[in-house]
Design an enzyme around this catalytic site. Structure first.
Site, short mmCIF file in Angstrom:
data_model
loop_
_atom_site.label_atom_id
_atom_site.label_comp_id
_atom_site.label_asym_id
_atom_site.label_seq_id
_atom_site.Cartn_x
_atom_site.Cartn_y
_atom_site.Cartn_z
N LYS A 123 0.05 5.28 -6.15
CA LYS A 123 -0.97 5.29 -7.21
C LYS A 123 -1.91 6.47 -7.05
O LYS A 123 -2.22 7.16 -8.03
CB LYS A 123 -1.77 3.99 -7.17
CG LYS A 123 -2.91 3.93 -8.17
CD LYS A 123 -3.89 2.82 -7.83
CE LYS A 123 -4.69 3.15 -6.58
NZ LYS A 123 -5.62 2.07 -6.21
N TYR A 165 -9.29 -3.63 -11.73
CA TYR A 165 -9.22 -2.24 -11.28
C TYR A 165 -7.82 -1.65 -11.42
O TYR A 165 -7.66 -0.46 -11.70
CB TYR A 165 -9.76 -2.10 -9.85
CG TYR A 165 -8.87 -2.65 -8.76
CD1 TYR A 165 -7.95 -1.84 -8.13
CD2 TYR A 165 -8.97 -3.98 -8.35
CE1 TYR A 165 -7.13 -2.33 -7.12
CE2 TYR A 165 -8.17 -4.48 -7.35
CZ TYR A 165 -7.23 -3.66 -6.73
OH TYR A 165 -6.43 -4.15 -5.75
N GLU A 180 -7.32 1.66 -13.57
CA GLU A 180 -6.80 2.86 -12.89
C GLU A 180 -5.57 3.39 -13.60
O GLU A 180 -5.46 4.60 -13.85
CB GLU A 180 -6.48 2.52 -11.44
CG GLU A 180 -7.71 2.34 -10.56
CD GLU A 180 -7.37 1.91 -9.14
OE1 GLU A 180 -8.20 2.15 -8.25
OE2 GLU A 180 -6.28 1.33 -8.92
N GLU A 201 -26.92 14.08 -3.48
CA GLU A 201 -28.31 14.23 -3.05
C GLU A 201 -29.23 13.26 -3.78
O GLU A 201 -30.31 12.92 -3.29
CB GLU A 201 -28.79 15.66 -3.24
CG GLU A 201 -28.94 16.11 -4.68
CD GLU A 201 -29.43 17.55 -4.79
OE1 GLU A 201 -30.53 17.84 -4.28
OE2 GLU A 201 -28.69 18.38 -5.38
N CYS A 252 -1.34 1.62 -3.10
CA CYS A 252 -2.37 2.64 -2.90
C CYS A 252 -1.84 4.06 -2.87
O CYS A 252 -2.38 4.95 -3.55
CB CYS A 252 -3.11 2.39 -1.59
SG CYS A 252 -3.45 0.67 -1.20
N CYS A 279 0.82 -1.22 0.00
CA CYS A 279 0.00 0.00 0.00
C CYS A 279 0.85 1.26 0.00
O CYS A 279 0.69 2.13 -0.84
CB CYS A 279 -0.94 -0.01 1.20
SG CYS A 279 -1.99 1.46 1.27
N HIS A 338 -28.28 20.23 -1.11
CA HIS A 338 -28.41 20.75 -2.47
C HIS A 338 -27.58 22.01 -2.65
O HIS A 338 -27.50 22.84 -1.73
CB HIS A 338 -29.89 21.08 -2.75
CG HIS A 338 -30.15 21.59 -4.12
ND1 HIS A 338 -30.16 20.75 -5.22
CD2 HIS A 338 -30.39 22.84 -4.58
CE1 HIS A 338 -30.42 21.48 -6.30
NE2 HIS A 338 -30.56 22.75 -5.94
#
Length: 492
Positions: free
Chosen positions: A59, A186, A190, A480, A56, A51, A475
């Protein structure tokens, strides 16, 4: 779970951890600092593991870097008089590695501060309570925790060693002009978005029918469309037949000049600096179409646990088909004194999961509270462009288990719509018809990772659609939509 073992004071340590990644470091530190255990840890590479050092963190820094290429055009639509600049890979790479060094230093300080003895060398199992270090010394412990992670693999094909894997990409001397990414998971997606954003001309081959297999069909379809619209040359249903170094003057069918990406410094479509890749240009023949030449080939075709030469087989520890360590719900192997957590067990290969597994291990073994690992309803994010956040069941998996309602909306976000972009976002809830529980939430949008963390709390708490509806909307925001969808898009 307790085993008949010699008295604790006959061992050198109460716990010996093999592996200095996020899970192993957390378990070692907490066992020592909160439970007073005598703990040692061995790591033969860099502290922080996949990681922090090669996954992670670097990246995500590259994701941030790649997103700036789109901001100038968007800012101009908002009235800013700014011009497109250039990207300097060497400058960024230097800052990135300085940050990784800083984080590794923090990991070491955390261990030292907790009183964990560190051995900066490889360790392997000798027996159920003994590890052998690379320098030939042995250490004994009442409990041994294996947290050695995994590594990327190349496919079994000639010249595969000439292609890069994810560990290599952070150390490029310069960016290639053209890159072929092989894979559809992924990691592949990515890095396709990252390299495309940094100015590299990206082609992606995936042998399956659609990228991101296993994720929600509607969500992954939207991401595939966005990747293509952003300039990634995506080919599904395509695999590699052969790959070899390109001959001098062999340009294949790849674009050059102004259509190629830069090396050391680049803008959106630069044409100057020299590219640098792992082994030079490669000629690749796909299962569809003619051979093409790429400056670099990047394999994102899977990972495998780091269990080779750990001495596990000699102890009778059960291994899976892919070399993963088999453990029970408490992360305990068939040898009672030996536990394993993280990617080496190939359960859910995510850093926060490894950390939670490490905490559950410590609570079980040192806290006297048997704590099974909870692998249910884990939120996750894919840092493509746009991002995807997901928690719970996909529409496809949910409808296989019960009758459902699907609430889904796709729209152009205000920020990019104002700038005249065609980007679309997706907000989606999968709801049980029987008890109205939200079984899954899927978001495709900028900052979806941030949004899914909060939505994950609600899904983990098994809130109903009506409880979502009872929450007042914020909002104007994209999120939302998660509380304003009143009519099912479809039922199944």
């Amino acid at each position: 779970m307790a085993a008949d073992t010699p008295a604790a004071d006959t061992f050198d340590y109460d716990l010996f951890v093999i592996g200095g990644g996020s899970g192993g470091v957390r378990a070692a530190r907490v066992a020592a600092s909160e439970y007073g255990a005598r703990v040692a840890l061995a790591e033969d590479d860099r502290y922080g593991g996949t990681c922090v050092i090669r996954g992670c963190v670097p990246k995500k820094l590259m994701v941030y870097a790649s997103e700036y290429s789109e901001l100038v055009d968007e800012a101009q639509c908002y009235g800013w008089d700014i011009k497109q600049g250039s990207f300097n890979w060497q400058s960024f790479r230097g800052r990135m590695h300085a940050e990784l060094d800083r984080l590794e230093g923090i990991y070491k300080k955390l261990l030292d501060g907790a009183g964990v003895e560190r051995f900066d060398q490889r360790a392997k199992m000798q027996d159920a309570h003994t590890v052998k270090l690379a320098d030939g010394t042995t250490k004994t412990a009442k409990h041994i925790l294996i947290a050695v992670g995994g590594h990327p693999v190349r496919p079994d094909m000639p010249n595969a060693e000439l292609g890069m894997v994810s560990d290599d990409i952070f150390h490029l001397d310069a960016l290639p002009k053209t890159m072929l990414i092989i894979g559809g998971g992924y990691i592949a997606c990515e890095f396709a978005c990252i390299m495309n954003g940094l100015g590299v001309k990206v082609t992606q081959y995936y042998r399956g029918a659609q990228i991101l297999r296993g994720f929600d069909e509607e969500a992954r379809g939207l991401i595939a469309e966005a990747m293509c619209e952003n300039g990634i040359d995506l080919h599904v249903g395509t695999d590699v037949v052969e790959m070899a170094p390109a001959a001098d003057g062999d340009s294949g069918a790849m674009p050059t000049g102004s259509d190629a990406a830069a090396g050391g410094t680049s803008s959106a479509a630069p044409s100057t600096a020299n590219a640098s890749a792992k082994s030079g240009p490669m000629r690749v023949k796909p299962t569809t179409g003619d051979a093409q030449v790429f400056d670099a080939v990047f394999f994102a075709t899977g990972r495998t646990p780091n269990t080779k030469d750990l001495g596990l087989e000699d102890l009778g520890i059960e291994m899976g088909r892919r070399g993963e360590i088999k453990v029970d719900e408490y992360s305990q192997t068939g040898v009672p004194s030996v536990y394993a957590i993280g990617d080496v067990t190939d359960r859910v290969n995510l850093t926060p999961v490894a950390i939670r597994e490490g905490m559950a291990f410590v609570q079980t073994v040192f806290g006297g509270e048997p704590t099974p690992v909870d692998h249910e309803l884990i939120p996750s994010a894919i840092f493509t462009q746009p991002e995807m956040g997901t928690v719970g069941l996909s529409e496809e998996d949910a409808r296989d288990q019960e009758e459902i309602e699907v609430y889904s909306t796709s729209f152009r976000p205000m920020q990019t719509a104002f700038a005249g972009k065609s980007d679309r976002a997706l907000m989606k809830l999968v709801v049980s018809k029987k008890d109205r529980t939200v079984l899954g939430c899927h978001i495709v949008a900028p900052h979806a990772g941030e949004m899914i963390q909060l939505a994950g709390i609600a899904v983990k708490a098994k809130l109903t659609k009506e409880q979502f509806d009872a929450t007042c909307a914020v909002h104007p925001t994209m999120s939302e939509e998660l509380v304003t969808m009143r009519t099912p898009t479809r039922t199944a």
